[in-house]
Design an enzyme around this catalytic site. Sequence first.
Site, mmCIF file in Angstrom:
data_model
loop_
_atom_site.group_PDB
_atom_site.id
_atom_site.type_symbol
_atom_site.label_atom_id
_atom_site.label_comp_id
_atom_site.label_asym_id
_atom_site.label_seq_id
_atom_site.Cartn_x
_atom_site.Cartn_y
_atom_site.Cartn_z
ATOM 1 N N CYS A 293 0.816 -1.226 0.000
ATOM 2 C CA CYS A 293 0.000 0.000 0.000
ATOM 3 C C CYS A 293 0.843 1.268 0.000
ATOM 4 O O CYS A 293 0.639 2.175 -0.809
ATOM 5 C CB CYS A 293 -0.981 -0.015 1.173
ATOM 6 S SG CYS A 293 -0.227 0.062 2.814
ATOM 7 N N HIS A 341 -2.625 1.312 6.945
ATOM 8 C CA HIS A 341 -2.981 1.218 5.529
ATOM 9 C C HIS A 341 -3.141 2.623 4.955
ATOM 10 O O HIS A 341 -3.470 3.569 5.675
ATOM 11 C CB HIS A 341 -4.284 0.433 5.354
ATOM 12 C CG HIS A 341 -4.578 0.111 3.914
ATOM 13 N ND1 HIS A 341 -3.827 -0.786 3.190
ATOM 14 C CD2 HIS A 341 -5.538 0.570 3.065
ATOM 15 C CE1 HIS A 341 -4.319 -0.878 1.958
ATOM 16 N NE2 HIS A 341 -5.343 -0.054 1.860
ATOM 17 N N HIS A 353 -5.698 1.969 -4.371
ATOM 18 C CA HIS A 353 -4.821 1.410 -3.332
ATOM 19 C C HIS A 353 -4.448 -0.028 -3.664
ATOM 20 O O HIS A 353 -5.060 -0.671 -4.520
ATOM 21 C CB HIS A 353 -5.505 1.476 -1.951
ATOM 22 C CG HIS A 353 -6.624 0.499 -1.772
ATOM 23 N ND1 HIS A 353 -6.878 -0.134 -0.566
ATOM 24 C CD2 HIS A 353 -7.572 0.031 -2.631
ATOM 25 C CE1 HIS A 353 -7.928 -0.936 -0.700
ATOM 26 N NE2 HIS A 353 -8.372 -0.849 -1.920
#
Length: 379
Positions: A293, A341, A353
């Site tokens: 990520c 994240h 993402h």
Amino acid sequence: MRSGKRSLTTATLFLACACACVVLATPGAAYASPTPKPTATGSPAPAPAPKGSPTPAPTGTATPKPVSTKELEAVREKLDTLYHDAAVATDAYNAAEEKARKQSAEIVDLARKIAKGQANLDKLKDRAGAAARAQYRGGGLPPEARLWLSEDPQRFLDGTGRVRAGEHATKGLLDEMTRTQQDLRQYEKDASARWKKLESNREEKAEAQKKITKKIAAAEQLESRLETKEKERLAKLEEEAAQEAQSVWLGSGVLADIKAKASASGRKAVAYATDQIGKPYVWGAEGPGSFDCSGLTSQAWAAAGHPIPRTSQEQWHRLRHVAVEDMRPGDLVIYFDDASHVGMYIGDGSIVHAPRPGRNVTITGAGSMQILGVVRPDA
């Protein structure tokens, strides 16, 4: 004794004949067929099934019980936990990797300084040795005796001035040698300290890698128990949960307040990130073939000309925070309380993402996960 033995034999034969008669007289009875030949495994061959009858299920196998929606939901929650823990460990791994790179570069720089300082020290030692030898050759008599024996007193006085200047130069040379030696000792001390930190970071990386591998393996093992249809149902449940969270987020009216346009750098970052759609998530990856990520977001902003921290946690801590209603395309949305994240806002309430292992870079709703906050790389 003989008559008794003969009587017993006669009685036995009579009884056997009587039993045989009874068996032969029984209705429906048939003569036994010859013993069947054993199969390759030693067991008798099975009788052929009548035509048209269903093939019997293999002995010992049972029809798998369907997994209920409640059970699948529990699996989804367990997977979320495992992949979240893997993401936290991945951030720790990436942070240790970034520190190791920085410390390695510092060690290389110190090694260059040490090599340069040592070469300079060698030259200073040569100069000091030459000065000492010259002083030894000309310093056999005291100054008064050299003046009395000199045929040209002025020349002697001129020479004395040069000697004094040489003494000052020699003192400066020795001082420079001392400073150079002190610098070398400090460089060596710094290099040693950085080596220790580098080893510590390597240990942190190894420990984080173990955690990542363990969590992902557990998640994959959990998923491997599901049949294909159940995996499809699980993916649908994940999608429904994300859509529900996104609906709640949009229902708050936040999107109506988001009107800011992307900066020139933001547009470049968004273009880079969306070009990676479809590439797989791999922990610790920074492209070009795969990403995690924060690898995706950091590389996107590097491509836009604005290098940013490598990990989602550092991106959260070191970049400027902006309100959700003020975010614009290119800004980074940080998720979960531990900032484990990150995704990039691309407009219209969506982010791009790299979700997790087993998934590809994709677009999803910005509100599909718990938002911690928003940061702006080019503030």
